[in-house]
Design a protein around this motif. Sequence first.
Motif, PDB file in Angstrom:
ATOM      1  N   LYS A   2      -3.029   3.060   7.314  1.00 29.08           N
ATOM      2  CA  LYS A   2      -2.538   2.211   8.225  1.00 29.08           C
ATOM      3  C   LYS A   2      -1.519   2.152   9.039  1.00 29.08           C
ATOM      4  O   LYS A   2      -1.440   1.689   9.592  1.00 29.08           O
ATOM      5  N   ARG A   9       0.100  -8.642   8.039  1.00 33.39           N
ATOM      6  CA  ARG A   9      -0.166  -9.374   6.339  1.00 33.39           C
ATOM      7  C   ARG A   9      -0.155 -11.372   6.631  1.00 33.39           C
ATOM      8  O   ARG A   9       0.766 -11.455   7.088  1.00 33.39           O
ATOM      9  N   GLU A  36       4.904  -6.849   0.138  1.00 37.19           N
ATOM     10  CA  GLU A  36       4.605  -5.199   0.443  1.00 37.19           C
ATOM     11  C   GLU A  36       4.751  -4.804   1.665  1.00 37.19           C
ATOM     12  O   GLU A  36       5.140  -5.744   3.000  1.00 37.19           O
ATOM     13  N   SER A  43      -6.267  -2.433   2.955  1.00 30.55           N
ATOM     14  CA  SER A  43      -5.861  -2.213   1.599  1.00 30.55           C
ATOM     15  C   SER A  43      -5.769  -1.614   0.536  1.00 30.55           C
ATOM     16  O   SER A  43      -7.110  -0.570   0.622  1.00 30.55           O
ATOM     17  N   GLY A  44      -4.335  -0.487   0.363  1.00 27.95           N
ATOM     18  CA  GLY A  44      -5.025   0.170  -0.589  1.00 27.95           C
ATOM     19  C   GLY A  44      -5.376   0.585  -2.094  1.00 27.95           C
ATOM     20  O   GLY A  44      -6.264   1.474  -2.171  1.00 27.95           O
ATOM     21  N   HIS A  45      -4.638  -1.038  -2.520  1.00 27.72           N
ATOM     22  CA  HIS A  45      -5.622  -1.663  -3.360  1.00 27.72           C
ATOM     23  C   HIS A  45      -7.032  -1.244  -3.850  1.00 27.72           C
ATOM     24  O   HIS A  45      -7.700  -0.779  -4.654  1.00 27.72           O
ATOM     25  N   ARG A  96      -5.739  -9.700  -3.877  1.00 28.61           N
ATOM     26  CA  ARG A  96      -5.183  -9.141  -2.976  1.00 28.61           C
ATOM     27  C   ARG A  96      -5.296 -10.342  -1.790  1.00 28.61           C
ATOM     28  O   ARG A  96      -4.418 -10.365  -1.201  1.00 28.61           O
ATOM     29  N   HIS A 102      -3.458  -9.720   1.885  1.00 28.36           N
ATOM     30  CA  HIS A 102      -4.465  -9.000   2.662  1.00 28.36           C
ATOM     31  C   HIS A 102      -4.988 -10.322   3.659  1.00 28.36           C
ATOM     32  O   HIS A 102      -5.721 -11.422   2.659  1.00 28.36           O
ATOM     33  N   SER A 186       4.533   6.436  -0.296  1.00 30.14           N
ATOM     34  CA  SER A 186       2.908   6.452  -1.451  1.00 30.14           C
ATOM     35  C   SER A 186       2.351   7.449  -0.990  1.00 30.14           C
ATOM     36  O   SER A 186       1.970   8.624  -1.853  1.00 30.14           O
ATOM     37  N   ARG A 189       4.106  10.014  -3.153  1.00 28.63           N
ATOM     38  CA  ARG A 189       3.318   9.977  -4.780  1.00 28.63           C
ATOM     39  C   ARG A 189       2.024  10.620  -4.900  1.00 28.63           C
ATOM     40  O   ARG A 189       1.933  11.025  -5.787  1.00 28.63           O
TER      41      ARG A 189
HETATM   42  O1  LIG Z   1      -2.793  -1.730   0.927  1.00 31.58           O
HETATM   43  P1  LIG Z   1      -2.510  -3.026  -0.173  1.00 31.58           P
HETATM   44  O2  LIG Z   1      -3.766  -3.404  -0.505  1.00 31.58           O
HETATM   45  O3  LIG Z   1      -0.892  -3.309  -0.015  1.00 31.58           O
HETATM   46  O4  LIG Z   1      -1.776  -1.421  -1.361  1.00 31.58           O
HETATM   47  C1  LIG Z   1      -0.427  -1.315  -0.816  1.00 31.58           C
HETATM   48  C2  LIG Z   1      -0.159  -0.236  -2.270  1.00 31.58           C
HETATM   49  O5  LIG Z   1      -1.048   1.317  -2.170  1.00 31.58           O
HETATM   50  C3  LIG Z   1      -1.354   1.781  -2.805  1.00 31.58           C
HETATM   51  O6  LIG Z   1      -2.554   3.297  -1.948  1.00 31.58           O
HETATM   52  C4  LIG Z   1      -0.079   2.432  -3.304  1.00 31.58           C
HETATM   53  O7  LIG Z   1       0.492   3.856  -3.458  1.00 31.58           O
HETATM   54  C5  LIG Z   1       1.512   1.251  -3.246  1.00 31.58           C
HETATM   55  O8  LIG Z   1       2.427   1.838  -3.501  1.00 31.58           O
HETATM   56  C6  LIG Z   1       1.030   0.448  -2.352  1.00 31.58           C
HETATM   57  O9  LIG Z   1       1.734  -0.897  -2.618  1.00 31.58           O
END
Ligand SMILES: O=P(O)(O)OC[C@H]1O[C@@H](O)[C@H](O)[C@@H](O)[C@@H]1O
Length: 282
Positions: A2, A9, A36, A43-45, A96, A102, A186, A189
Amino acid sequence: MKWVLFGERPYWWVHDTRFYGTDPAPALKQFPITCETGPGSPSGHAMGSSGVWYVMITAVFSVAAERRFPPLLYRFLQVGLWMLLCTVELLVCMSRVYMAAHFPHQVISGVITGIMVAESFSRVQWIYGASLKKYFYTTLFLLSFAVGFYELLKALGVDLLWTLEKAQKWCVRAEWVHMDSTPFASLLRNMGTLFGLGLGLHSPLYTENKNSSIPFRVGCITVSLLLLQILDGMTFSSRDQAMFYVLSFSKSAAALFIPTALVPGGLSWIFPGSGAAKLKFS
Ligand SMILES: O=P(O)(O)OC[C@H]1O[C@@H](O)[C@H](O)[C@@H](O)[C@@H]1O
């Protein structure tokens, strides 16, 4: 990724770009989870969900192969589970993109990267027997790498928080901009999770637990889910950033320590079992 790919975005890009010339920018509807604060690529999700689902599905295949399922049933299981993974990913990716967080290529690259990460780590055997020291040093390495990389790019004139500014500028509601969605938050975490797992697996509560009966496991799952639900409800103010990061790290570490060590250890102390095998983390 990232930090180095500088992904835009859609919810802010439509306002900043010159692509539309003198025409008005398209109106993109924003939702409470649109704003975000990190870069969009990949994409993190999509990455997280594809990685986790890939691990779960391939684990089921290994169990089925070990138990020598009949070929037809095995094939049926394979087709069913792959279709399930595709459906879940399709839903994650579409949502997303729909909420303007995204562009399509970012979610597609997220799914591919998640599967690649899961597949490569399934081949790294040492992680299954890593010592507490290794967990500790890996966490420390990740932290120093992230801070070092951030400082290096800052010294070179690259501001990695460029996305936070865009989110604050273009999000329609200030309360939808959350500090905990930055890549650094993130990463902290994730480091907490890794460290909590190491602590749990090396805690005497885990290593000395001898009970593996089905009621015991069901009890562990139920109590863990309840405690994790309570933990999940804890949120911290980001006004004091250092405190915010420390608490986020600790919360993630606790989220792994609770189901791996605290709950099994506590329950086996309350209800001492007679089973000989240790409850394995898998
Ligand atoms: O890139 P995306 O899909 O918006 O995801 C971002 C998310 O990615 C996750 O991996 C993180 O734990 C979140 O904190 C963050 O908000």
